[in-house]
Each structure stands twice: as C-alpha cells, then as structure tokens.
Design a protein around this motif. Structure first.
Motif, short mmCIF file in Angstrom:
data_model
loop_
_atom_site.label_atom_id
_atom_site.label_comp_id
_atom_site.label_asym_id
_atom_site.label_seq_id
_atom_site.Cartn_x
_atom_site.Cartn_y
_atom_site.Cartn_z
N ASP A 163 -6.58 2.58 -10.37
CA ASP A 163 -6.19 3.98 -10.18
C ASP A 163 -7.08 4.65 -9.13
N VAL A 183 2.29 1.90 -3.42
CA VAL A 183 1.25 2.43 -4.31
C VAL A 183 1.01 3.91 -4.00
N ASP A 190 -5.95 3.49 -5.70
CA ASP A 190 -4.70 4.14 -5.31
C ASP A 190 -4.98 5.52 -4.72
N ASP A 195 0.82 -1.21 0.00
CA ASP A 195 0.00 0.00 0.00
C ASP A 195 0.85 1.26 0.00
N ALA A 239 1.56 7.14 -6.50
CA ALA A 239 0.47 8.06 -6.81
C ALA A 239 0.87 9.50 -6.49
#
Length: 252
Positions: free
Chosen positions: A192, A45, A195, A42, A49
């Motif tokens: 997406d 990610v 995220d 996580d 982002a």
C-alpha cells in the motif's frame, strides 16, 4: 507474472542446493519474463489507488481533479497495452518457457550441471535464513531512514518470506500458516505504501495539471500522511518479526 515471482522465491529457498551460475541464470530468466508482462502494472496500481482516494475525498474540486486524473491514467494504460502488444508478449513468454522445458529435459541426465552437494532440509533452512537476514538488514535500514526505495526493497524480501512460509507449510502447518499470515500482512502494508509512492510520482510528472496546484498539493499532503501511518505500522510489525537471531530460527 505473479507465478514467476513465486518461482523466484522458490529458487531462493533452494539456492544452496544449486550451482551459483544455474541459480543466477534461472533467477534472471524469470525476472525478465515477468518484466515483459508488466508494461501496464504500475498504471493499474495507480488508478486503483486513486479510486480509493476519490471515494474518501469530500472537497468537490479535489475529487473532480482526481476523477480527471484517473481517466487520463486509464487512457494511458490502454494506449500502452496496445503499443507494447501484450498478446505478443505472452506468446514470447510461452515460447521461452517451452524452450526452457526442452533444455531441462536434456540436462535431466546430468544433475551435476546444476546441483551441488548440499541436500536435505538444510537447503531450505539456509535459503529462508539468507532471505530473513537480508530482510532484517533492510528493516534496520528502514528504521533508521524510511526512504521510499528502501521500503520497496524491504518489501521484496518480506514477500519472499511469505512465499517461503506457504511453500514449507507441510513441514509444520500450524507454525508456517501463522508465519505466512504475518508476512502477508506486512507485505500488504508495504505494498500500500509503494502504491502511494507511485501516485505521488505520477502527480509530479503530470505537467498538464500545473493549473491545479491547490488540488495537487492537497492530495500530496494526504498521501504523505497516509505513508507516515503505513511506515509506522510496518516498522512496528518489523520489530516483532525481525527480532529473531539465527540460533532462535534454528530452534524453531
């Protein structure tokens, strides 16, 4: 970890050809093994982002805030990797897989322990149909109320359908390749979105940045706008992909 997800999709594809207990045990085993390898997933990610947001941000103060936040999350990920001992986790996973392989060799002579009567291509039709039905139900739920959790659950079924189309490619290459492309595209949109949800949650939890309320608010507004656009795209794709009934699928 990604291979374990693909294996779980394969299990769903052949579910009606397996005893329920055997499917459940295998599914849980690969789920748990995957979780043991995802301690920093996580955070990775979230930092990726943030990198995209940093490149597109024009306001200097907000951009500087995002850069500092990204550094903090990278450092947290590094600490977490060290604390969780990812090398040790990999060794544990390999040991569990070796043990499972030995158990499979013992069961090989007794197929009745995990195989039921249903065989042939109908097994795969039922498996894909079951996942498609679950995905269509979740699509309807998201269309009525596109909550973050519902969209994430929908994404899981979409990814299974993507993997199913890849696994069944040789059955009908032209059709399965086209389906795989569609499911993958929808999975990316929903990914997406997820995220951005993780970043949004991370911003709420970062109490040390309470003195940067203006910057945080600006980023959160931007995230909400991006999420809304992704939801619109996902639902438009979902309307097209989940419009078939079971009779139509059988004809295909």
């Amino acid at each position: 970890r990604l291979c374990f997800k693909r294996i779980r999709s394969l299990l769903r594809l052949g579910r009606s050809g397996m005893a329920d207990a055997y499917f459940r045990d295998l599914n849980h085993m690969y789920r748990d093994l995957g979780k043991s390898l995802s301690a920093t997933r996580d955070l990775a990610v979230m930092t990726d982002a943030l990198e995209k947001m940093i490149r597109s941000r024009r306001d200097h103060a907000t951009r500087h805030f995002l850069i500092r936040l990204r550094r903090e999350w990278v450092a947290r990920g590094t600490r977490l990797t060290a604390e969780k001992g990812q090398d040790s986790a990999r060794e544990t996973v390999l040991s569990a897989l070796h043990e499972f392989s030995r158990e499979m060799e013992q069961l090989r002579s007794d197929s009745g322990a995990f195989i039921v009567n249903e065989t042939g291509f109908e097994v795969y039709f039922h498996g894909m149909g079951r996942v498609y039905k679950a995905g269509r139900t979740l699509y309807a739920s998201c269309a009525a109320d596109p909550a973050d959790h519902s969209l994430h659950e929908w994404r899981k079924q979409v990814k299974h359908l993507w993997y199913h189309a890849v696994l069944l490619n040789r059955a009908w290459p032209a059709m399965m390749k086209a389906w795989a492309k569609e499911w993958q595209a929808l999975s990316v949109i929903l990914g997406d979105h997820h995220d951005l949800v993780l970043v949004e949650q991370g911003l709420r939890e970062s109490g040390k940045w309470s003195g940067h309320q203006r910057e945080r608010s600006a980023v959160c507004r931007s995230i909400r706008r991006q999420k809304a656009k992704l939801v619109k795209k996902a639902l438009e794709a979902g309307e097209r992909l989940f419009s078939m009934d079971k009779a139509t699928i059988r004809k295909v």
